[in-house]
Each structure stands twice: as C-alpha cells, then as structure tokens.
Write an enzyme that holds these catalytic residues in place. Structure first.
Site, PDB file in Angstrom:
ATOM      1  N   THR A  28      -1.070   7.563  -0.921  1.00 35.94           N
ATOM      2  CA  THR A  28      -2.396   7.435  -1.561  1.00 35.94           C
ATOM      3  C   THR A  28      -3.255   6.339  -0.923  1.00 35.94           C
ATOM      4  O   THR A  28      -4.457   6.267  -1.189  1.00 35.94           O
ATOM      5  CB  THR A  28      -2.239   7.083  -3.053  1.00 35.94           C
ATOM      6  OG1 THR A  28      -1.607   5.793  -3.128  1.00 35.94           O
ATOM      7  CG2 THR A  28      -1.406   8.114  -3.786  1.00 35.94           C
ATOM      8  N   ASP A  75       2.874 -12.075   9.894  1.00 41.93           N
ATOM      9  CA  ASP A  75       3.541 -11.947  11.194  1.00 41.93           C
ATOM     10  C   ASP A  75       3.502 -13.281  11.932  1.00 41.93           C
ATOM     11  O   ASP A  75       4.506 -13.708  12.523  1.00 41.93           O
ATOM     12  CB  ASP A  75       2.860 -10.877  12.053  1.00 41.93           C
ATOM     13  CG  ASP A  75       3.229  -9.471  11.606  1.00 41.93           C
ATOM     14  OD1 ASP A  75       4.095  -9.334  10.735  1.00 41.93           O
ATOM     15  OD2 ASP A  75       2.638  -8.513  12.146  1.00 41.93           O
ATOM     16  N   ASP A 129      -2.633 -11.063  11.676  1.00 40.18           N
ATOM     17  CA  ASP A 129      -1.758 -10.838  10.529  1.00 40.18           C
ATOM     18  C   ASP A 129      -1.060 -12.150  10.183  1.00 40.18           C
ATOM     19  O   ASP A 129      -0.213 -12.640  10.935  1.00 40.18           O
ATOM     20  CB  ASP A 129      -0.725  -9.748  10.854  1.00 40.18           C
ATOM     21  CG  ASP A 129       0.064  -9.364   9.625  1.00 40.18           C
ATOM     22  OD1 ASP A 129       0.725 -10.241   9.041  1.00 40.18           O
ATOM     23  OD2 ASP A 129       0.011  -8.188   9.216  1.00 40.18           O
ATOM     24  N   ARG A 173       0.842  -1.189   0.000  1.00 39.30           N
ATOM     25  CA  ARG A 173       0.000   0.000   0.000  1.00 39.30           C
ATOM     26  C   ARG A 173       0.887   1.253   0.000  1.00 39.30           C
ATOM     27  O   ARG A 173       1.810   1.365   0.810  1.00 39.30           O
ATOM     28  CB  ARG A 173      -0.879  -0.009   1.236  1.00 39.30           C
ATOM     29  CG  ARG A 173      -1.969   1.038   1.180  1.00 39.30           C
ATOM     30  CD  ARG A 173      -2.745   1.054   2.434  1.00 39.30           C
ATOM     31  NE  ARG A 173      -3.461  -0.207   2.619  1.00 39.30           N
ATOM     32  CZ  ARG A 173      -4.606  -0.289   3.270  1.00 39.30           C
ATOM     33  NH1 ARG A 173      -5.117   0.782   3.803  1.00 39.30           N
ATOM     34  NH2 ARG A 173      -5.196  -1.434   3.421  1.00 39.30           N
TER      35      ARG A 173
HETATM   36  N1  URA Z   1      -3.991  -9.809   5.911  1.00 39.79           N
HETATM   37  C1  URA Z   1      -3.835 -10.512   7.068  1.00 39.79           C
HETATM   38  O1  URA Z   1      -2.762 -11.034   7.333  1.00 39.79           O
HETATM   39  N2  URA Z   1      -4.879 -10.599   7.901  1.00 39.79           N
HETATM   40  C2  URA Z   1      -6.070 -10.050   7.649  1.00 39.79           C
HETATM   41  O2  URA Z   1      -7.000 -10.172   8.444  1.00 39.79           O
HETATM   42  C3  URA Z   1      -6.225  -9.326   6.441  1.00 39.79           C
HETATM   43  C4  URA Z   1      -5.163  -9.225   5.583  1.00 39.79           C
END
Ligand code: URA
Length: 247
Positions: free
Chosen positions: A145, A242, A239, A141
């Site tokens: 923007t 992670d 995530d 991202r």
């Molecule tokens: N990417 C992720 O790792 N988790 C989410 O909930 C959305 C996008």
C-alpha cells in the site's frame, strides 16, 4: 510528495561568524528556512550549529565523524526540548547562606524513539536526563500500500502521565511520526505533552504535522528546502540510519 514549488528550491543565506570580522569578510552560509508555524522551534543558526550540520551533510564524512557530530547536534536539540517542559518555583540556599529564587523540573518524562534512526538520538537524551525511560516504536512502509504500518511498540505503562520526547532525526513527509503520535495518543498521552525532536525537517513535513497535530511541539535544527521524488530531504544528508549504523 516531490518539491514542485519554486520557493522550496530557494534557500536563505546569512553571514556567519563573530563580529570582530566585518560582515563582508564573514562567510556566507545557507541557513534554515523560517516557517510560520507556531508549533515549530528552529535552533538558533549559530556558526557552531552550521559547522556541525556541514560535517554531517558532507558525503565524504566517515561514520565515526557522522556519529560524533550528529550526537553534538542531538545534545543541542534535547537541551532545547527540555526548555519546553514545565518547571516549578524552587528557592534554595547557597553555600554562602543566601537564598536563590530558581526553578526545578516538574513532571516525569519519557523518550520514545522511532526505530531505527530515532535510536541514534537516545544517547543525547540519556546524557541530559540520567536513567530516563525510553520506549520504542517500529513503523515501516507497507510494500503493497506504500502507507506507513505499525510493526511494534514497547512503551512504559504510565506513559500517559509523562511528557514525551519523540525522537526521529529526519522529518520528511512525517508519515511515520504522525502514526507514532497516534500510537502515543491511544496510550493516553495528550497531544500537548509531546515534543518531536529532529535534526532536519522538510517544510512539507512540518506543515503536515502542524495541520494534524497543532499542539505537538517540533524542535528541529534546520528546515531544509524540500523533498525529492524519492521523498528524501534536499539538500539533506542522505539516509540517516545508513550513515549512522551501517555505511
Ligand atoms: N530519512 C532519511 O534518512 N533521510 C531523508 O532524507 C528522509 C528520510
């Protein structure tokens, strides 16, 4: 895109377990939302799949277990995605001298992982398809923007002649994956030769995909309830990158 619709908060429930237990003794579990989109295949909501998803959704699951159990789901996704690729009639002779009318895979394939989380799905693809070629796309991202921006891609020269398995474990808004499909199409891959594999999809992400690329097949293990204000899938698993690589 936050989940404002009340329907997105309601999850379907089903009884899971073998039939030797009466239904009332089988545990009730949350199963995938069904979506009325022709391009989306949701894996069968078996007790095994729901148990694997329960492991990786649990915030207490450590990284080693997260990797192990998500790999098991990835294998199921790859096996299902391969069912969407064309086959040819192939009649063979067995060691007892009889013929068997079967099929053989047709055409060349290629994996494309959306970095970094998509790379976590490469092992399952390699386990099912030895020496498969794997391309990479990095989309992030843009800070200014907030729109997805292509930073890097490395794809096989002949990718336009291949069936592509696009890998990204979480389909949230779909912004990155939609851009990845744009990149693949610019290299000559027909939309209908792309199959997008993910572990958990949001209804919004699946709908965005169906709208822009109705011929791209989506194979997912689960369609969740929606997105929160930070565009994380809920209930989700946090995530993915992670939890797989760094936590
Ligand atoms: N990417 C992720 O790792 N988790 C989410 O909930 C959305 C996008």
């Amino acid at each position: 895109m936050a989940d404002t619709s009340d329907t997105l908060h309601r999850a379907p429930s089903g009884h899971l377990g073998p039939s030797y237990k009466p239904t009332e003794e089988q545990p009730s579990a949350t199963i995938s939302t069904q979506v009325k989109l022709a391009n989306v295949t949701i894996l069968p909501q078996t007790p095994q799949l729901i148990a694997l998803l329960t492991m990786i959704r649990d915030e207490r699951t450590n990284r080693a277990d997260f990797i192990f159990y998500s790999n098991r789901i990835n294998r199921l996704l790859v096996e299902e995605a391969l069912n969407h690729l064309p086959v040819l009639a192939s009649t063979i002779t067995t060691p007892v001298g009889r013929t068997y009318a079967g099929v053989a895979f047709e055409g060349k394939i290629c994996g494309v992982s959306i970095m970094r989380a998509g790379e976590a799905m490469e092992q399952a693809l390699r386990e099912c398809c030895r020496s498969v070629r794997i391309g990479k796309i990095l989309i992030q991202r843009d800070e200014e923007t907030s729109l997805p921006r292509l930073f890097y891609d490395k794809l096989p020269e002949d990718i336009g002649e291949r069936w592509v398995l696009l890998l990204d474990p979480m389909l949230a808004t779909g912004g990155s994956a939609l851009m990845a499909v744009d990149v693949l199409r610019s290299r000559g891959v027909p939309e209908e030769h792309i199959c997008f594999l993910n572990l958990i999809a949001s209804p919004e992400g699946a709908a965005n995909f169906a709208k822009k690329f109705p011929k791209v097949r989506i194979v997912t293990a689960f369609v969740d309830q929606g997105l929160n204000e930070k565009n994380y899938i809920v209930p989700g698993l946090g995530d993915f990158g992670d939890r797989f690589y760094t936590l």
